[in-house]
Design a protein around this motif. Structure first.
Motif, PDB file in Angstrom:
ATOM      1  N   LEU B 147     -52.875  48.327   2.235  1.00 48.84           N
ATOM      2  CA  LEU B 147     -54.075  48.707   3.366  1.00 48.84           C
ATOM      3  C   LEU B 147     -53.966  48.548   4.231  1.00 48.84           C
ATOM      4  CD1 LEU B 147     -55.645  45.863   0.748  1.00 48.84           C
ATOM      5  CD2 LEU B 147     -56.510  48.055   1.272  1.00 48.84           C
ATOM      6  N   VAL B 148     -53.087  48.132   5.064  1.00 45.83           N
ATOM      7  CA  VAL B 148     -53.276  48.388   6.693  1.00 45.83           C
ATOM      8  C   VAL B 148     -52.363  49.737   7.003  1.00 45.83           C
ATOM      9  CG1 VAL B 148     -51.376  48.095   8.333  1.00 45.83           C
ATOM     10  CG2 VAL B 148     -52.242  46.002   7.266  1.00 45.83           C
ATOM     11  N   GLN B 149     -51.439  50.372   5.806  1.00 48.07           N
ATOM     12  CA  GLN B 149     -51.326  51.868   6.327  1.00 48.07           C
ATOM     13  C   GLN B 149     -52.096  52.256   5.801  1.00 48.07           C
ATOM     14  OE1 GLN B 149     -48.530  53.390   3.359  1.00 48.07           O
ATOM     15  NE2 GLN B 149     -46.586  52.659   4.774  1.00 48.07           N
ATOM     16  N   ALA B 150     -53.469  52.299   5.266  1.00 53.08           N
ATOM     17  CA  ALA B 150     -54.480  53.287   5.051  1.00 53.08           C
ATOM     18  C   ALA B 150     -55.936  52.997   5.981  1.00 53.08           C
ATOM     19  CB  ALA B 150     -55.623  52.736   3.408  1.00 53.08           C
ATOM     20  N   GLY B 151     -55.223  52.234   7.348  1.00 53.96           N
ATOM     21  CA  GLY B 151     -55.911  51.953   8.420  1.00 53.96           C
ATOM     22  C   GLY B 151     -56.547  50.806   8.033  1.00 53.96           C
ATOM     23  N   LEU B 152     -56.378  50.068   7.495  1.00 52.47           N
ATOM     24  CA  LEU B 152     -57.156  48.813   7.135  1.00 52.47           C
ATOM     25  C   LEU B 152     -57.010  47.687   7.864  1.00 52.47           C
ATOM     26  CD1 LEU B 152     -60.011  48.171   6.308  1.00 52.47           C
ATOM     27  CD2 LEU B 152     -59.574  46.916   3.840  1.00 52.47           C
ATOM     28  N   PRO B 153     -58.024  46.952   9.468  1.00 51.44           N
ATOM     29  CA  PRO B 153     -56.854  45.638   9.602  1.00 51.44           C
ATOM     30  C   PRO B 153     -56.630  44.507   9.099  1.00 51.44           C
ATOM     31  CG  PRO B 153     -59.185  46.127  11.083  1.00 51.44           C
ATOM     32  CD  PRO B 153     -59.087  47.672   9.107  1.00 51.44           C
ATOM     33  N   GLU B 154     -55.445  43.822   8.246  1.00 48.38           N
ATOM     34  CA  GLU B 154     -55.454  42.872   8.255  1.00 48.38           C
ATOM     35  C   GLU B 154     -56.266  41.502   8.165  1.00 48.38           C
ATOM     36  OE1 GLU B 154     -52.282  39.936   8.669  1.00 48.38           O
ATOM     37  OE2 GLU B 154     -50.498  41.991   8.598  1.00 48.38           O
ATOM     38  N   GLU B 155     -57.452  41.555   9.052  1.00 50.14           N
ATOM     39  CA  GLU B 155     -58.548  40.537   9.251  1.00 50.14           C
ATOM     40  C   GLU B 155     -59.790  41.171   7.921  1.00 50.14           C
ATOM     41  OE1 GLU B 155     -56.891  41.851  11.841  1.00 50.14           O
ATOM     42  OE2 GLU B 155     -58.145  41.862  13.675  1.00 50.14           O
ATOM     43  N   ASP B 156     -59.350  42.713   7.642  1.00 49.90           N
ATOM     44  CA  ASP B 156     -60.454  42.899   6.137  1.00 49.90           C
ATOM     45  C   ASP B 156     -60.438  42.337   5.096  1.00 49.90           C
ATOM     46  OD1 ASP B 156     -62.290  43.231   8.273  1.00 49.90           O
ATOM     47  OD2 ASP B 156     -61.855  45.206   8.874  1.00 49.90           O
ATOM     48  N   ILE B 157     -59.443  42.507   4.924  1.00 49.94           N
ATOM     49  CA  ILE B 157     -58.443  42.546   3.628  1.00 49.94           C
ATOM     50  C   ILE B 157     -58.738  40.527   2.759  1.00 49.94           C
ATOM     51  CG2 ILE B 157     -56.004  42.136   2.471  1.00 49.94           C
ATOM     52  CD1 ILE B 157     -55.189  44.260   4.719  1.00 49.94           C
ATOM     53  N   TYR B 158     -59.020  40.940   1.708  1.00 48.39           N
ATOM     54  CA  TYR B 158     -59.641  39.332   0.892  1.00 48.39           C
ATOM     55  C   TYR B 158     -58.587  38.898  -0.448  1.00 48.39           C
ATOM     56  CZ  TYR B 158     -63.033  39.123   4.740  1.00 48.39           C
ATOM     57  OH  TYR B 158     -63.967  38.211   6.039  1.00 48.39           O
ATOM     58  N   LEU B 159     -57.307  39.063  -0.148  1.00 46.23           N
ATOM     59  CA  LEU B 159     -56.571  38.796  -0.939  1.00 46.23           C
ATOM     60  C   LEU B 159     -57.057  37.936  -2.659  1.00 46.23           C
ATOM     61  CD1 LEU B 159     -53.344  38.772   0.146  1.00 46.23           C
ATOM     62  CD2 LEU B 159     -53.733  40.750  -1.032  1.00 46.23           C
ATOM     63  N   LYS B 186     -47.775  33.281   5.142  1.00 47.84           N
ATOM     64  CA  LYS B 186     -47.257  34.553   5.269  1.00 47.84           C
ATOM     65  C   LYS B 186     -47.741  35.909   6.597  1.00 47.84           C
ATOM     66  CE  LYS B 186     -44.259  37.147   2.795  1.00 47.84           C
ATOM     67  NZ  LYS B 186     -44.103  37.934   1.551  1.00 47.84           N
ATOM     68  N   TYR B 187     -49.584  35.332   5.779  1.00 49.26           N
ATOM     69  CA  TYR B 187     -50.286  36.208   6.172  1.00 49.26           C
ATOM     70  C   TYR B 187     -51.525  35.298   7.313  1.00 49.26           C
ATOM     71  CZ  TYR B 187     -47.854  39.775   3.364  1.00 49.26           C
ATOM     72  OH  TYR B 187     -47.086  40.715   3.141  1.00 49.26           O
ATOM     73  N   PRO B 188     -51.104  34.917   8.218  1.00 41.85           N
ATOM     74  CA  PRO B 188     -52.641  34.195   9.129  1.00 41.85           C
ATOM     75  C   PRO B 188     -53.735  35.095   8.872  1.00 41.85           C
ATOM     76  CG  PRO B 188     -50.420  34.368   9.922  1.00 41.85           C
ATOM     77  CD  PRO B 188     -50.405  35.214   8.977  1.00 41.85           C
ATOM     78  N   LYS B 189     -53.693  35.824   9.068  1.00 42.41           N
ATOM     79  CA  LYS B 189     -54.880  36.830   9.429  1.00 42.41           C
ATOM     80  C   LYS B 189     -55.483  37.544   7.728  1.00 42.41           C
ATOM     81  CE  LYS B 189     -53.799  38.632  13.962  1.00 42.41           C
ATOM     82  NZ  LYS B 189     -53.077  40.203  14.799  1.00 42.41           N
ATOM     83  N   VAL B 190     -54.359  37.917   7.027  1.00 43.01           N
ATOM     84  CA  VAL B 190     -55.681  38.490   5.793  1.00 43.01           C
ATOM     85  C   VAL B 190     -56.412  37.004   5.151  1.00 43.01           C
ATOM     86  CG1 VAL B 190     -54.490  38.590   3.785  1.00 43.01           C
ATOM     87  CG2 VAL B 190     -53.849  39.312   5.224  1.00 43.01           C
ATOM     88  N   HIS B 191     -57.533  36.944   4.160  1.00 40.54           N
ATOM     89  CA  HIS B 191     -58.042  36.027   3.419  1.00 40.54           C
ATOM     90  C   HIS B 191     -57.681  35.736   2.493  1.00 40.54           C
ATOM     91  CE1 HIS B 191     -60.876  35.803   7.465  1.00 40.54           C
ATOM     92  NE2 HIS B 191     -60.138  37.202   7.154  1.00 40.54           N
ATOM     93  N   VAL B 192     -58.205  35.017   2.004  1.00 40.19           N
ATOM     94  CA  VAL B 192     -58.033  34.652   1.036  1.00 40.19           C
ATOM     95  C   VAL B 192     -58.819  33.845  -0.217  1.00 40.19           C
ATOM     96  CG1 VAL B 192     -56.308  33.088  -1.288  1.00 40.19           C
ATOM     97  CG2 VAL B 192     -55.234  33.293   0.855  1.00 40.19           C
ATOM     98  N   ILE B 193     -59.962  34.893  -1.001  1.00 37.83           N
ATOM     99  CA  ILE B 193     -60.774  34.538  -1.809  1.00 37.83           C
ATOM    100  C   ILE B 193     -60.583  34.501  -3.847  1.00 37.83           C
ATOM    101  CG2 ILE B 193     -60.994  37.160  -2.446  1.00 37.83           C
ATOM    102  CD1 ILE B 193     -63.779  36.994  -1.417  1.00 37.83           C
TER     103      ILE B 193
END
Lengths: 266, 266
Positions: B147-159, B186-193
């Motif tokens: 997702l980061v490679q596709a241009g999405l910032p980590e803050e916009d990812i909800y695992l 591991k990914y403090p900026k990524v959200h967990v949902i």
């Protein structure tokens, strides 16, 4: 999980009045209700009676044991009241509490050796209330070693990490959760117990904070609570948390409790 | 914490009927109620309409955006419906979901690149549902990197670690809690949902299990939930759990919510 029903405590106004009036029917009823709702042990506290406390304790233990068929938790910092309570209690009670404070320890430990009760041991000593996980672990080590030396099996020790209000210290809940996790790893046979309600002191809608905190404590491995068994939402969450924490094989206790109407959503 | 209101989902019978009848008033009202109750995003799902799904999605996004002023979560595994939803949504939506499955990934990733939505990414791939913490972490790494490679910032990812029913696997809740803890480290900026309700599938009084599980997840660091904001007990526990987890400085949000009548004990 073990629930100590906390409601017969003289710090509550209705209880102080009932004790003052020796209102046997009211107190017996409250003991019965707590056991019916799931309490395995009934706490008895009459600490506000000061120099009369031993006399009131003797009466209170007597009437509550007439009402319910579970052990009581003799709850007092007063050695004379504790001794009277232990002496007149039929069967083996729990006591609440011993601490690492020198005087309290020296006063209480002969009673522990003589009566071999289940013992709630508070993680504090003469340096005062614990302020960190490390404080609690240090005192816990001394308490466990001392109690085992006094002849108590580890299974009869209930360590209380002591709860500060989260409104005063933002890390209050996290510290207790972390302490619990470490204590259960270090001493798998020793129990960890808490009175929940101090966490919410000074904040609104306290029961909600107490309930959320209960779930966090169960997850961390806490296996005994001094709590209000008449709070059906709290009891429901206890059953659910045990199932989720993997401590209720095939969720059988949860299912059984729900069939008995003890798990409620509203 | 972020709450995605889950109620407008065509797997619920009342919603399927309302969608079938194009009952605008009912669906708008349900969207409004969820936002008033605390939803930050409103999920819209009309997956049961199959080949008609894109058409229904377009209508649904339109009417819900007339009713509420928050982003929607376009919830579908169907690429055509997802594209229609993204195209007609005003402002930036969330999408639910992408996975590590090759076909789904290849289908969805161009939409992610084009519309830059917030993205719910499920920790599963072509090997199927994850069976362990390690399974989830392995897929999560690939999802975040892709997702980061596709241009999405980590803050916009909800695992989404994916929840199995605790009635089927006794470790279902513990695995998710542990996965969440590790992912947030591991990914403090990524959200967990998570969608909570799968945990209680097949068991009685499901809301109680969902609520207890919510508290455990908050404590582990989960910071977004696909949940029923009209469950006032659940919302109350969310506020309490955030305060206890040390994520609500001086308990201010808890106090504010309780003053607004959003924290209830009964």
């Amino acid at each position: 999980m073990l629930i100590v029903g906390e409601l017969i405590n003289s710090s509550r106004k209705a209880i102080a009045q009932a004790l003052e009036a020796r209102d046997e029917a009211y107190l017996k009823d409250l003991a019965k209700k707590q056991v019916e709702a799931g309490a395995h042990i009934v706490d008895v506290n009459c600490a506000i009676f000061m120099e009369k406390e031993p006399e009131v304790m003797e009466w209170l233990v007597g009437i509550v044991q007439e009402a319910v068929n579970v052990p009581l938790c003799i709850d007092t910092p007063n050695v004379a009241a504790m001794e009277v309570g232990l002496k007149c209690h039929k069967g083996r009670p729990m006591i609440n509490s011993i601490t690492g404070e020198k005087k309290r320890w020296d006063d209480m430990i002969p009673l522990v050796s003589e009566y071999k009760p289940q013992v709630v041991a508070l993680c504090m000593d003469d340096t005062g209330m614990p302020n960190s996980v490390e404080d609690r672990l240090r005192v816990a080590d001394r308490l466990v070693n001392g109690l085992v030396q006094a002849g108590l099996p580890e299974e009869d020790i209930y360590l209380d990490p002591l709860i500060k209000p989260v409104g005063v210290s933002g890390t209050a809940a996290i510290e207790v959760v972390e302490t619990t996790r470490i204590l259960k790893e270090k001493y798998p046979k020793v129990h960890v117990i808490s009175g929940l309600s101090n966490i919410s002191h000074g904040l609104p809608v306290r029961k909600v904070l107490n309930r959320a905190f209960a779930v966090m404590c169960v997850q961390a491995g806490m296996d005994a609570f001094i709590a209000d068994p008449l709070d059906r939402h709290l009891m429901s969450l206890f059953y659910a948390a045990e199932a989720l924490a993997g401590r209720d094989k095939n969720c059988l206790q949860y299912i059984k409790a729900s069939r008995a109407g003890k798990v409620v959503a509203e």
